[in-house]
Every structure is written in C-alpha cells, then in structure tokens.
Motif scaffolding. Structure first.
Motif, PDB file in Angstrom:
ATOM      1  N   SER A 124       0.825  -1.211   0.000  1.00 22.66           N
ATOM      2  CA  SER A 124       0.000   0.000   0.000  1.00 22.66           C
ATOM      3  C   SER A 124       0.855   1.255   0.000  1.00 22.66           C
ATOM      4  O   SER A 124       0.435   2.306  -0.500  1.00 22.66           O
ATOM      5  CB  SER A 124      -0.937   0.006   1.217  1.00 22.66           C
ATOM      6  N   SER A 125       2.054   1.146   0.561  1.00 23.19           N
ATOM      7  CA  SER A 125       2.977   2.289   0.607  1.00 23.19           C
ATOM      8  C   SER A 125       3.862   2.359  -0.632  1.00 23.19           C
ATOM      9  O   SER A 125       4.743   3.221  -0.722  1.00 23.19           O
ATOM     10  CB  SER A 125       3.857   2.203   1.858  1.00 23.19           C
ATOM     11  N   GLY A 126       3.664   1.446  -1.563  1.00 21.95           N
ATOM     12  CA  GLY A 126       4.452   1.442  -2.788  1.00 21.95           C
ATOM     13  C   GLY A 126       5.799   0.763  -2.655  1.00 21.95           C
ATOM     14  O   GLY A 126       6.661   0.907  -3.529  1.00 21.95           O
ATOM     15  N   ILE A 127       6.004   0.027  -1.569  1.00 23.42           N
ATOM     16  CA  ILE A 127       7.271  -0.668  -1.368  1.00 23.42           C
ATOM     17  C   ILE A 127       7.159  -2.061  -1.985  1.00 23.42           C
ATOM     18  O   ILE A 127       6.474  -2.935  -1.449  1.00 23.42           O
ATOM     19  CB  ILE A 127       7.612  -0.770   0.129  1.00 23.42           C
ATOM     20  N   GLU A 128       7.829  -2.261  -3.097  1.00 28.63           N
ATOM     21  CA  GLU A 128       7.745  -3.524  -3.818  1.00 28.63           C
ATOM     22  C   GLU A 128       9.123  -4.157  -3.940  1.00 28.63           C
ATOM     23  O   GLU A 128      10.131  -3.595  -3.503  1.00 28.63           O
ATOM     24  CB  GLU A 128       7.122  -3.301  -5.198  1.00 28.63           C
ATOM     25  N   VAL A 129       9.141  -5.347  -4.551  1.00 26.97           N
ATOM     26  CA  VAL A 129      10.373  -6.129  -4.604  1.00 26.97           C
ATOM     27  C   VAL A 129      11.471  -5.441  -5.401  1.00 26.97           C
ATOM     28  O   VAL A 129      12.665  -5.654  -5.157  1.00 26.97           O
ATOM     29  CB  VAL A 129      10.091  -7.536  -5.181  1.00 26.97           C
ATOM     30  N   ASP A 130      11.107  -4.586  -6.364  1.00 28.17           N
ATOM     31  CA  ASP A 130      12.114  -3.914  -7.191  1.00 28.17           C
ATOM     32  C   ASP A 130      12.384  -2.493  -6.736  1.00 28.17           C
ATOM     33  O   ASP A 130      12.944  -1.684  -7.485  1.00 28.17           O
ATOM     34  CB  ASP A 130      11.680  -3.921  -8.662  1.00 28.17           C
ATOM     35  N   GLY A 131      12.012  -2.173  -5.482  1.00 27.01           N
ATOM     36  CA  GLY A 131      12.223  -0.803  -4.983  1.00 27.01           C
ATOM     37  C   GLY A 131      13.688  -0.439  -4.905  1.00 27.01           C
ATOM     38  O   GLY A 131      14.130   0.565  -5.446  1.00 27.01           O
ATOM     39  N   ASN A 132      14.455  -1.235  -4.214  1.00 28.27           N
ATOM     40  CA  ASN A 132      15.908  -1.099  -4.154  1.00 28.27           C
ATOM     41  C   ASN A 132      16.473  -2.446  -3.688  1.00 28.27           C
ATOM     42  O   ASN A 132      15.715  -3.389  -3.448  1.00 28.27           O
ATOM     43  CB  ASN A 132      16.346   0.059  -3.240  1.00 28.27           C
ATOM     44  N   MET A 133      17.783  -2.531  -3.553  1.00 32.21           N
ATOM     45  CA  MET A 133      18.392  -3.812  -3.203  1.00 32.21           C
ATOM     46  C   MET A 133      17.943  -4.307  -1.823  1.00 32.21           C
ATOM     47  O   MET A 133      17.733  -5.506  -1.617  1.00 32.21           O
ATOM     48  CB  MET A 133      19.915  -3.704  -3.245  1.00 32.21           C
ATOM     49  N   PHE A 134      17.771  -3.371  -0.879  1.00 37.41           N
ATOM     50  CA  PHE A 134      17.335  -3.778   0.452  1.00 37.41           C
ATOM     51  C   PHE A 134      15.968  -4.448   0.390  1.00 37.41           C
ATOM     52  O   PHE A 134      15.762  -5.526   0.962  1.00 37.41           O
ATOM     53  CB  PHE A 134      17.276  -2.579   1.401  1.00 37.41           C
ATOM     54  N   PHE A 135      15.027  -3.794  -0.297  1.00 40.82           N
ATOM     55  CA  PHE A 135      13.678  -4.348  -0.340  1.00 40.82           C
ATOM     56  C   PHE A 135      13.589  -5.584  -1.223  1.00 40.82           C
ATOM     57  O   PHE A 135      12.728  -6.439  -1.021  1.00 40.82           O
ATOM     58  CB  PHE A 135      12.682  -3.276  -0.776  1.00 40.82           C
ATOM     59  N   THR A 136      14.477  -5.699  -2.189  1.00 44.82           N
ATOM     60  CA  THR A 136      14.543  -6.940  -2.961  1.00 44.82           C
ATOM     61  C   THR A 136      14.904  -8.101  -2.049  1.00 44.82           C
ATOM     62  O   THR A 136      14.260  -9.163  -2.066  1.00 44.82           O
ATOM     63  CB  THR A 136      15.588  -6.823  -4.091  1.00 44.82           C
ATOM     64  N   LEU A 137      15.918  -7.894  -1.210  1.00 45.12           N
ATOM     65  CA  LEU A 137      16.321  -8.934  -0.266  1.00 45.12           C
ATOM     66  C   LEU A 137      15.252  -9.160   0.797  1.00 45.12           C
ATOM     67  O   LEU A 137      15.005 -10.303   1.207  1.00 45.12           O
ATOM     68  CB  LEU A 137      17.650  -8.549   0.391  1.00 45.12           C
ATOM     69  N   TYR A 138      14.612  -8.088   1.236  1.00 39.80           N
ATOM     70  CA  TYR A 138      13.545  -8.201   2.233  1.00 39.80           C
ATOM     71  C   TYR A 138      12.410  -9.098   1.725  1.00 39.80           C
ATOM     72  O   TYR A 138      11.993 -10.041   2.407  1.00 39.80           O
ATOM     73  CB  TYR A 138      12.999  -6.810   2.578  1.00 39.80           C
ATOM     74  N   TRP A 139      11.925  -8.810   0.527  1.00 36.60           N
ATOM     75  CA  TRP A 139      10.811  -9.584  -0.020  1.00 36.60           C
ATOM     76  C   TRP A 139      11.206 -11.031  -0.285  1.00 36.60           C
ATOM     77  O   TRP A 139      10.453 -11.959   0.015  1.00 36.60           O
ATOM     78  CB  TRP A 139      10.293  -8.932  -1.303  1.00 36.60           C
ATOM     79  N   LEU A 140      12.378 -11.228  -0.852  1.00 33.17           N
ATOM     80  CA  LEU A 140      12.806 -12.590  -1.190  1.00 33.17           C
ATOM     81  C   LEU A 140      13.008 -13.449   0.063  1.00 33.17           C
ATOM     82  O   LEU A 140      12.515 -14.575   0.137  1.00 33.17           O
ATOM     83  CB  LEU A 140      14.097 -12.549  -2.010  1.00 33.17           C
ATOM     84  N   LEU A 141      13.729 -12.902   1.041  1.00 37.31           N
ATOM     85  CA  LEU A 141      14.058 -13.691   2.231  1.00 37.31           C
ATOM     86  C   LEU A 141      12.847 -13.920   3.131  1.00 37.31           C
ATOM     87  O   LEU A 141      12.609 -15.047   3.594  1.00 37.31           O
ATOM     88  CB  LEU A 141      15.184 -13.012   3.011  1.00 37.31           C
ATOM     89  N   THR A 142      12.071 -12.866   3.388  1.00 36.74           N
ATOM     90  CA  THR A 142      10.896 -13.054   4.256  1.00 36.74           C
ATOM     91  C   THR A 142       9.821 -13.870   3.542  1.00 36.74           C
ATOM     92  O   THR A 142       9.101 -14.649   4.177  1.00 36.74           O
ATOM     93  CB  THR A 142      10.311 -11.705   4.706  1.00 36.74           C
ATOM     94  N   GLY A 143       9.711 -13.699   2.228  1.00 40.88           N
ATOM     95  CA  GLY A 143       8.736 -14.491   1.482  1.00 40.88           C
ATOM     96  C   GLY A 143       9.102 -15.967   1.473  1.00 40.88           C
ATOM     97  O   GLY A 143       8.236 -16.837   1.663  1.00 40.88           O
TER      98      GLY A 143
END
Length: 200
Positions: A124-143
C-alpha cells in the motif's frame, strides 16, 4: 539365539542414537541446505549494506520493527509448544501432545496473519520487490521464510489429524522431524529479524 537377537537390536538402537539425529539424517541434510541458502541471503544483506549504508539505513526505517518483534514472540512461543509436544509424545501422553501441536499451529497462524498484514502495508505504501536492493532482499528472504512456515503448518496439521485417528500411525521420529523443521523456521527468523529490522 534370543540373546544374540537382543544384542543385535541393542546395537542397532545404539547405532541409531549415535548416528541419527532426531527426525533422521535426510531431514537434517535438508535443514543444513536451507540454512546455507538463508546464510547466503544474510551475507548479501551485509555485502550490499556496506556498499550502500545510507540506503539500507533509510530502508530499514520504513519497516515496522514492532511487528517484527511481535512475530518473533509468536514463533518463539510456538517453538516452545512444539518442544512440549515432542516431550509429551515421548512420555506417551498423546492427547496432550496433540494439544501442544494445536497451540504450535496457533502461533504459526498468528505469524502468517501478521506477516500478511505487514506485506499489505508495504504494498500500500508502494514498497515492492524492485524498490531497491534492500527491499529486494527483504521480499525474497521473508517471502521464502513465510513459505517454510506454511509448509511446516501443513506438516504439523497433518500429524495432528493423524494423531486424532483411532489407530494413529505417527511415530516419535515423525514428530521429531516435524519439530526439527519448525525449529528451523524459528532459527531462520531469529537471524532475519535483526538483519532486516534493526538499525545498527
């Protein structure tokens, strides 16, 4: 002849207790490989975090550490319940063991619900998997971790169902295997939580 057979059985039991961890060797090979996979992810967080420290710090501030902490408590509590389920099963208290598995599943379910809310909040805040490297790792690892929790819940749910049957065919090895997998989920989250949510 009976003495020889008994001695062979004792040796077999001793061999198993020495060389076979709870749940069996195959399961622990799988757990070891999973820990290596997540370990590589944690190394990626450290590596890219050193390349872009400001970006990673700002990105961490957009995560809800309170939700992460509550989810940590959910998993730790469910891990304790799982340990008690195995303990009661060893004592032959199968009904109590089943109750502890139920509470384990409750803890896992609460984790899934809260994690789903966190994902909804981020999207909802627009934070997606391709936002930056941190969020890419966040989505992949927590998912990936969430998938493991769901798989663990399916395994434990199946065992609980079988234990309620008149002629339950669940063995201690089966339950120990399920418990080991569940504790792996706990351990992985205990590594992911500080690496992703806490600001160093």
């Amino acid at each position: 002849m009976e003495v020889i057979e008994k001695k062979s059985q004792d040796q077999a039991t001793g061999y198993k207790s020495i060389y076979y961890p709870p749940g069996g060797i195959l399961l622990w090979i799988i757990i070891f490989l999973e820990l290596i996979t997540f370990g590589l992810g944690l190394m990626a967080i450290v590596y890219y975090g050193r390349l872009e420290p400001e970006l990673f710090q700002l990105s961490r501030q957009q995560l809800n550490a309170g939700i992460g902490m509550v989810n940590t408590l959910f998993l730790l509590t469910s891990g304790y319940m799982m340990a008690m389920a195995v303990h009661r099963f060893r004592e032959g208290q199968f009904q109590k063991s089943g109750k502890y598995i139920q509470w384990t599943l409750v803890g896992g379910g609460l984790f899934v619900v809260l994690k789903s809310y966190e994902y909804f909040e981020k999207l909802s805040s627009g934070i997606e998997v391709d936002g930056n490297m941190f969020f890419t790792l966040y989505w992949l690892l927590t998912g990936f971790h969430l998938i493991h929790v769901l798989v663990g819940m399916v395994i434990l749910g199946w065992m609980m169902f079988k234990m309620k049957a008149v002629y339950a065919d669940i063995t201690l090895t089966d339950l120990e295997a399920g418990g080991a997998f569940w504790h792996m989920c706990d351990l992985i989250w205990l590594l992911l939580f500080p690496a992703l949510y806490l600001i160093f």
